[in-house]
Design a protein around this motif. Structure first.
Motif, PDB file in Angstrom:
ATOM      1  N   LEU A  50      10.200   5.655   7.288  1.00 16.75           N
ATOM      2  CA  LEU A  50       9.010   5.050   7.878  1.00 16.75           C
ATOM      3  C   LEU A  50       7.943   4.804   6.823  1.00 16.75           C
ATOM      4  O   LEU A  50       7.301   3.747   6.798  1.00 16.75           O
ATOM      5  CB  LEU A  50       8.447   5.961   8.975  1.00 16.75           C
ATOM      6  N   ARG A  51       7.734   5.771   5.955  1.00 16.46           N
ATOM      7  CA  ARG A  51       6.719   5.612   4.904  1.00 16.46           C
ATOM      8  C   ARG A  51       7.059   4.443   3.994  1.00 16.46           C
ATOM      9  O   ARG A  51       6.192   3.627   3.647  1.00 16.46           O
ATOM     10  CB  ARG A  51       6.594   6.898   4.088  1.00 16.46           C
ATOM     11  N   ILE A  52       8.320   4.340   3.606  1.00 14.24           N
ATOM     12  CA  ILE A  52       8.758   3.221   2.773  1.00 14.24           C
ATOM     13  C   ILE A  52       8.536   1.897   3.503  1.00 14.24           C
ATOM     14  O   ILE A  52       8.012   0.931   2.934  1.00 14.24           O
ATOM     15  CB  ILE A  52      10.239   3.389   2.389  1.00 14.24           C
ATOM     16  N   PHE A  53       8.929   1.860   4.764  1.00 13.75           N
ATOM     17  CA  PHE A  53       8.824   0.643   5.563  1.00 13.75           C
ATOM     18  C   PHE A  53       7.393   0.122   5.604  1.00 13.75           C
ATOM     19  O   PHE A  53       7.136  -1.064   5.375  1.00 13.75           O
ATOM     20  CB  PHE A  53       9.333   0.936   6.974  1.00 13.75           C
ATOM     21  N   PHE A  54       6.443   0.999   5.863  1.00 17.36           N
ATOM     22  CA  PHE A  54       5.061   0.558   5.996  1.00 17.36           C
ATOM     23  C   PHE A  54       4.339   0.428   4.652  1.00 17.36           C
ATOM     24  O   PHE A  54       3.251  -0.134   4.588  1.00 17.36           O
ATOM     25  CB  PHE A  54       4.292   1.492   6.923  1.00 17.36           C
ATOM     26  N   SER A  55       4.941   0.925   3.595  1.00 15.86           N
ATOM     27  CA  SER A  55       4.354   0.765   2.260  1.00 15.86           C
ATOM     28  C   SER A  55       4.712  -0.576   1.638  1.00 15.86           C
ATOM     29  O   SER A  55       3.845  -1.244   1.066  1.00 15.86           O
ATOM     30  CB  SER A  55       4.830   1.885   1.327  1.00 15.86           C
ATOM     31  N   ALA A 113      16.954  -5.930   1.820  1.00 11.89           N
ATOM     32  CA  ALA A 113      16.904  -5.767   0.370  1.00 11.89           C
ATOM     33  C   ALA A 113      16.255  -4.449  -0.020  1.00 11.89           C
ATOM     34  O   ALA A 113      16.746  -3.727  -0.898  1.00 11.89           O
ATOM     35  CB  ALA A 113      16.153  -6.934  -0.264  1.00 11.89           C
ATOM     36  N   VAL A 114      15.151  -4.107   0.630  1.00  5.90           N
ATOM     37  CA  VAL A 114      14.463  -2.857   0.304  1.00  5.90           C
ATOM     38  C   VAL A 114      15.332  -1.657   0.637  1.00  5.90           C
ATOM     39  O   VAL A 114      15.561  -0.781  -0.209  1.00  5.90           O
ATOM     40  CB  VAL A 114      13.114  -2.770   1.041  1.00  5.90           C
ATOM     41  N   PHE A 115      15.845  -1.589   1.860  1.00  2.44           N
ATOM     42  CA  PHE A 115      16.626  -0.409   2.239  1.00  2.44           C
ATOM     43  C   PHE A 115      17.936  -0.321   1.471  1.00  2.44           C
ATOM     44  O   PHE A 115      18.481   0.777   1.306  1.00  2.44           O
ATOM     45  CB  PHE A 115      16.863  -0.397   3.749  1.00  2.44           C
ATOM     46  N   SER A 116      18.437  -1.439   0.981  1.00  2.00           N
ATOM     47  CA  SER A 116      19.645  -1.395   0.149  1.00  2.00           C
ATOM     48  C   SER A 116      19.403  -0.679  -1.173  1.00  2.00           C
ATOM     49  O   SER A 116      20.355  -0.255  -1.833  1.00  2.00           O
ATOM     50  CB  SER A 116      20.150  -2.820  -0.124  1.00  2.00           C
ATOM     51  N   HIS A 117      18.144  -0.563  -1.553  1.00  2.00           N
ATOM     52  CA  HIS A 117      17.796   0.108  -2.807  1.00  2.00           C
ATOM     53  C   HIS A 117      17.299   1.536  -2.599  1.00  2.00           C
ATOM     54  O   HIS A 117      16.772   2.144  -3.533  1.00  2.00           O
ATOM     55  CB  HIS A 117      16.720  -0.701  -3.543  1.00  2.00           C
ATOM     56  N   VAL A 118      17.464   2.085  -1.418  1.00  2.00           N
ATOM     57  CA  VAL A 118      16.994   3.436  -1.129  1.00  2.00           C
ATOM     58  C   VAL A 118      18.168   4.411  -1.175  1.00  2.00           C
ATOM     59  O   VAL A 118      19.164   4.232  -0.475  1.00  2.00           O
ATOM     60  CB  VAL A 118      16.308   3.499   0.252  1.00  2.00           C
ATOM     61  N   ALA A 151      19.268   3.777  12.232  1.00  2.00           N
ATOM     62  CA  ALA A 151      17.891   3.430  12.572  1.00  2.00           C
ATOM     63  C   ALA A 151      17.757   1.922  12.543  1.00  2.00           C
ATOM     64  O   ALA A 151      18.446   1.242  11.765  1.00  2.00           O
ATOM     65  CB  ALA A 151      16.912   4.076  11.593  1.00  2.00           C
ATOM     66  N   ILE A 152      16.865   1.412  13.389  1.00  2.00           N
ATOM     67  CA  ILE A 152      16.645  -0.028  13.461  1.00  2.00           C
ATOM     68  C   ILE A 152      15.194  -0.324  13.113  1.00  2.00           C
ATOM     69  O   ILE A 152      14.278   0.242  13.709  1.00  2.00           O
ATOM     70  CB  ILE A 152      16.970  -0.572  14.863  1.00  2.00           C
ATOM     71  N   PHE A 153      15.005  -1.213  12.140  1.00  2.00           N
ATOM     72  CA  PHE A 153      13.674  -1.619  11.700  1.00  2.00           C
ATOM     73  C   PHE A 153      13.563  -3.139  11.794  1.00  2.00           C
ATOM     74  O   PHE A 153      14.415  -3.860  11.275  1.00  2.00           O
ATOM     75  CB  PHE A 153      13.426  -1.210  10.245  1.00  2.00           C
ATOM     76  N   ALA A 154      12.513  -3.618  12.428  1.00  2.33           N
ATOM     77  CA  ALA A 154      12.204  -5.045  12.439  1.00  2.33           C
ATOM     78  C   ALA A 154      10.893  -5.231  11.695  1.00  2.33           C
ATOM     79  O   ALA A 154       9.878  -4.631  12.051  1.00  2.33           O
ATOM     80  CB  ALA A 154      12.087  -5.562  13.868  1.00  2.33           C
ATOM     81  N   GLY A 155      10.923  -6.056  10.663  1.00  2.00           N
ATOM     82  CA  GLY A 155       9.726  -6.227   9.848  1.00  2.00           C
ATOM     83  C   GLY A 155       9.640  -7.617   9.250  1.00  2.00           C
ATOM     84  O   GLY A 155       9.492  -7.782   8.039  1.00  2.00           O
ATOM     85  N   GLY A 156       9.749  -8.634  10.095  1.00  2.00           N
ATOM     86  CA  GLY A 156       9.738 -10.004   9.584  1.00  2.00           C
ATOM     87  C   GLY A 156      11.131 -10.442   9.195  1.00  2.00           C
ATOM     88  O   GLY A 156      12.130  -9.968   9.736  1.00  2.00           O
ATOM     89  N   CYS A 157      11.220 -11.338   8.250  1.00  2.67           N
ATOM     90  CA  CYS A 157      12.510 -11.845   7.788  1.00  2.67           C
ATOM     91  C   CYS A 157      13.429 -10.697   7.389  1.00  2.67           C
ATOM     92  O   CYS A 157      13.066  -9.842   6.592  1.00  2.67           O
ATOM     93  CB  CYS A 157      12.299 -12.777   6.601  1.00  2.67           C
ATOM     94  N   PHE A 158      14.645 -10.694   7.927  1.00  4.68           N
ATOM     95  CA  PHE A 158      15.525  -9.560   7.649  1.00  4.68           C
ATOM     96  C   PHE A 158      16.048  -9.526   6.230  1.00  4.68           C
ATOM     97  O   PHE A 158      16.562  -8.500   5.781  1.00  4.68           O
ATOM     98  CB  PHE A 158      16.675  -9.461   8.655  1.00  4.68           C
ATOM     99  N   TRP A 159      15.909 -10.604   5.489  1.00  2.00           N
ATOM    100  CA  TRP A 159      16.349 -10.569   4.089  1.00  2.00           C
ATOM    101  C   TRP A 159      15.626  -9.476   3.309  1.00  2.00           C
ATOM    102  O   TRP A 159      16.240  -8.708   2.558  1.00  2.00           O
ATOM    103  CB  TRP A 159      16.084 -11.913   3.411  1.00  2.00           C
ATOM    104  N   GLY A 160      14.308  -9.429   3.441  1.00  2.00           N
ATOM    105  CA  GLY A 160      13.529  -8.461   2.682  1.00  2.00           C
ATOM    106  C   GLY A 160      13.707  -7.040   3.173  1.00  2.00           C
ATOM    107  O   GLY A 160      13.744  -6.096   2.375  1.00  2.00           O
ATOM    108  N   VAL A 193       0.841  -1.186   0.000  1.00  2.00           N
ATOM    109  CA  VAL A 193       0.000   0.000   0.000  1.00  2.00           C
ATOM    110  C   VAL A 193       0.883   1.245   0.000  1.00  2.00           C
ATOM    111  O   VAL A 193       2.046   1.187   0.400  1.00  2.00           O
ATOM    112  CB  VAL A 193      -0.934   0.028   1.229  1.00  2.00           C
ATOM    113  N   ARG A 194       0.316   2.344  -0.426  1.00  2.00           N
ATOM    114  CA  ARG A 194       1.022   3.626  -0.316  1.00  2.00           C
ATOM    115  C   ARG A 194       0.672   4.243   1.033  1.00  2.00           C
ATOM    116  O   ARG A 194      -0.422   4.763   1.220  1.00  2.00           O
ATOM    117  CB  ARG A 194       0.640   4.550  -1.468  1.00  2.00           C
ATOM    118  N   ALA A 195       1.586   4.148   1.946  1.00  2.00           N
ATOM    119  CA  ALA A 195       1.374   4.757   3.256  1.00  2.00           C
ATOM    120  C   ALA A 195       1.332   6.280   3.090  1.00  2.00           C
ATOM    121  O   ALA A 195       1.887   6.830   2.128  1.00  2.00           O
ATOM    122  CB  ALA A 195       2.498   4.353   4.202  1.00  2.00           C
TER     123      ALA A 195
END
Length: 220
Positions: free
Chosen positions: A108-113, A54-59, A42-51, A25-27
């Motif tokens: 944060l917006r990216i994380f929850f989107s 991977a996402v933040f590596s592309h930001v 910053a520390i983000f926990a959002g399930g499996c750390f692979w994903g 979704v677009r947060a």
């Protein structure tokens, strides 16, 4: 993360079993902007750390992304123990970022989107257990201020049909995961779990936020 060695299989792969695809979704754009300068972590926990990694590596603006275990003790900070659910750790990613290029509220917006479903507790995607809980661990008073404001905004937004349950927790010790977990999506692009769960997250990042999308993987 079950069946690590079954690369290419969609039965039991990576962090869990293949199931129905996640919805992205677009947060909402954060109303409270972060005011930071200099490199921040910053520390983000959002399930499996692979994903998450991977996402933040592309930001753009993210300088490093390290998969690891947040909380718990150093003695128990191993994949074998954490993935079994018997420790007090969560799988997480610690990032270093440049606020002049990407602000904490934008992260944060990216994380929850595209990374974490904020309506789920102790699970994300196919993975179940407290070690996969979605959590924000602010490392400064400013991050805490922004995180609280954004979660409150998310609850008012109506974007999600279910209650927002993501936790804000106190930042604790962070233990980097084993080497084979670092840059896992980069090293294993054809792994069944990556194809099923994490490649779509990166694709959603590119679609939703092309201005901050970096095509190449970040290599720590």
């Amino acid at each position: 993360m079950l069946g690590l060695l079954l690369a290419g299989s969609l039965a039991l792969t990576g962090c869990g079993q293949a199931m129905a695809a996640e919805n992205h979704v677009r947060a909402p754009i954060a109303q409270t902007k972060a005011k930071e300068s200099g490199l921040k972590t910053a520390i983000f926990a959002g399930g499996c750390f692979w994903g998450v990694e991977a996402v933040f590596s592309h930001v753009k603006g993210v300088k490093s992304a390290v998969a690891g275990y947040h909380g718990g003790t150093e003695r128990q900070a191993s994949y074998k123990l954490v993935s079994s659910g018997v420790t007090d750790h969560v799988e997480a990613v610690k990032i270093t970022y440049d606020p002049s290029q990407i602000r904490y509220d934008q992260l944060l917006r990216i994380f929850f989107s595209v990374v974490a479903d904020p309506t789920l507790r102790n699970q994300q995607g196919p993975d179940r257990g407290a070690q996969y809980n979605a959590e924000l661990a602010p490392t400064s008073a400013e991050q805490l201020r922004v995180a609280k404001a954004y979660l409150a905004q998310m609850k008012r937004s109506g974007v999600w049909d279910k209650p927002i349950v993501t936790d804000i927790v106190r930042a604790q010790a962070f233990y980097p995961a084993e080497d084979y977990h670092q840059n896992f999506a980069l090293k294993n692009p054809r792994h069944g779990y990556i194809l099923r769960w994490d490649a779509p997250k990166v694709a959603a990042l590119k679609e939703f936020y092309p201005a901050v999308y970096r095509a190449s993987f970040l290599k720590d």
